[in-house]
Motif scaffolding. Sequence first.
Motif, PDB file in Angstrom:
ATOM      1  N   SER A   1     -10.717   1.976   0.631  1.00 41.24           N
ATOM      2  CA  SER A   1     -10.312   0.625   0.206  1.00 41.24           C
ATOM      3  C   SER A   1     -11.410   0.136  -1.133  1.00 41.24           C
TER       4      SER A   1
ATOM      5  N   ALA B   1      -7.340  -4.981  -1.952  1.00 40.79           N
ATOM      6  CA  ALA B   1      -8.171  -3.963  -1.620  1.00 40.79           C
ATOM      7  C   ALA B   1      -9.557  -4.462  -0.840  1.00 40.79           C
TER       8      ALA B   1
ATOM      9  N   MET C   1     -10.837   4.520   5.708  1.00 38.42           N
ATOM     10  CA  MET C   1     -10.114   3.468   5.286  1.00 38.42           C
ATOM     11  C   MET C   1     -11.182   2.465   4.631  1.00 38.42           C
ATOM     12  N   ARG C   2     -12.313   2.234   4.993  1.00 36.18           N
ATOM     13  CA  ARG C   2     -13.174   1.233   4.074  1.00 36.18           C
ATOM     14  C   ARG C   2     -13.622   1.866   2.820  1.00 36.18           C
TER      15      ARG C   2
ATOM     16  N   LEU D   1       0.737  -1.303   0.033  1.00 34.24           N
ATOM     17  CA  LEU D   1      -0.157   0.133   0.052  1.00 34.24           C
ATOM     18  C   LEU D   1       0.793   1.411   0.005  1.00 34.24           C
TER      19      LEU D   1
ATOM     20  N   LEU E   1      -8.512  -4.924   2.465  1.00 36.28           N
ATOM     21  CA  LEU E   1      -8.532  -3.746   3.432  1.00 36.28           C
ATOM     22  C   LEU E   1      -9.854  -3.208   3.819  1.00 36.28           C
ATOM     23  N   ALA E   2     -10.918  -3.410   2.993  1.00 36.81           N
ATOM     24  CA  ALA E   2     -12.213  -3.092   3.380  1.00 36.81           C
ATOM     25  C   ALA E   2     -12.443  -3.698   4.379  1.00 36.81           C
TER      26      ALA E   2
ATOM     27  N   ALA F   1      -4.918   4.393  -2.950  1.00 35.67           N
ATOM     28  CA  ALA F   1      -3.766   3.963  -2.121  1.00 35.67           C
ATOM     29  C   ALA F   1      -3.544   4.777  -1.232  1.00 35.67           C
TER      30      ALA F   1
ATOM     31  N   VAL G   1      -6.004   5.389   1.327  1.00 34.11           N
ATOM     32  CA  VAL G   1      -6.196   4.265   2.172  1.00 34.11           C
ATOM     33  C   VAL G   1      -4.899   4.688   3.303  1.00 34.11           C
TER      34      VAL G   1
END
Length: 201
Positions: free
Chosen positions: A166, A127, A162-163, A103, A130-131, A185, A188
């Motif tokens: 992502s 991704a 962040m979600r 990231l 990450l979500a 990126a 995030v």
Amino acid sequence: MATKVRMWLAILTLAAVLIFVSLSGPTQAAGDKDMRPDVLKIAGMYKSGKAADAETAAIKIAKAFEETSDLMHLFRARNKGGIGWGRAPLGPNPAEDGLEKKLQLLADPKKPLANVAKEAAAAEEAAHDLAAMAQLIRNKTPGKDGPAGKTKKAWNEWSEQMRDASLELAKAAGAKNAAGIAKAAAKVNSTCNACHAKFKE
Ligand code: HEC
């Protein structure tokens, strides 16, 4: 009597060894609970566009683990107990094969993706992971507001940002959009840093 004591000692020693072996398996090494299967399950829901299901599942799963650190170590490189970047090991440098490291590399405008067609699939998988991580973090809000901006509200906002970032990253990767990947990126990455600046000792 002495034989009985020895027999009990042997049984207790065996039990201790068995407990030790079961606790020190590779998946348990970095935390108390291996959260990877749960993260991948939620990531699969985001992948199929079922964000509402992902949110419901995350509420339930977040109740089943204690420590935010059980989750956070999954950001490390695949060979350090982390999830890794995408499903397949990412070559050639294993140190880059982690959600956090890759990231940061993608967020660096000086290092655009060399081959977006080749890298997009792994970026999309990562991704969604990450979500899923973000949605679990979202359900680990501190119990009460702390000093110096360590508020529940700040925690929730950063995990939601962040979600959302992502999911933007997943979309850009799905469209093989190199500039979009770099931009999302960076977004995030900035939510990780913002939350750490306040909450991580
Ligand atoms: C809402 C707040 C929040 C967000 C967002 C967040 N973190 Fe964290 N992170 C924490 C806290 C708090 C800790 C310290 C937890 C602990 O060790 O008890 C931590 C610890 C970590 C650690 C060290 C864990 C270990 O012990 O190995 C890593 C690595 C990490 N975070 C990576 C990330 C990355 C990468 C992102 C973004 C993609 C991110 N975090 C987003 C709050 C957050």
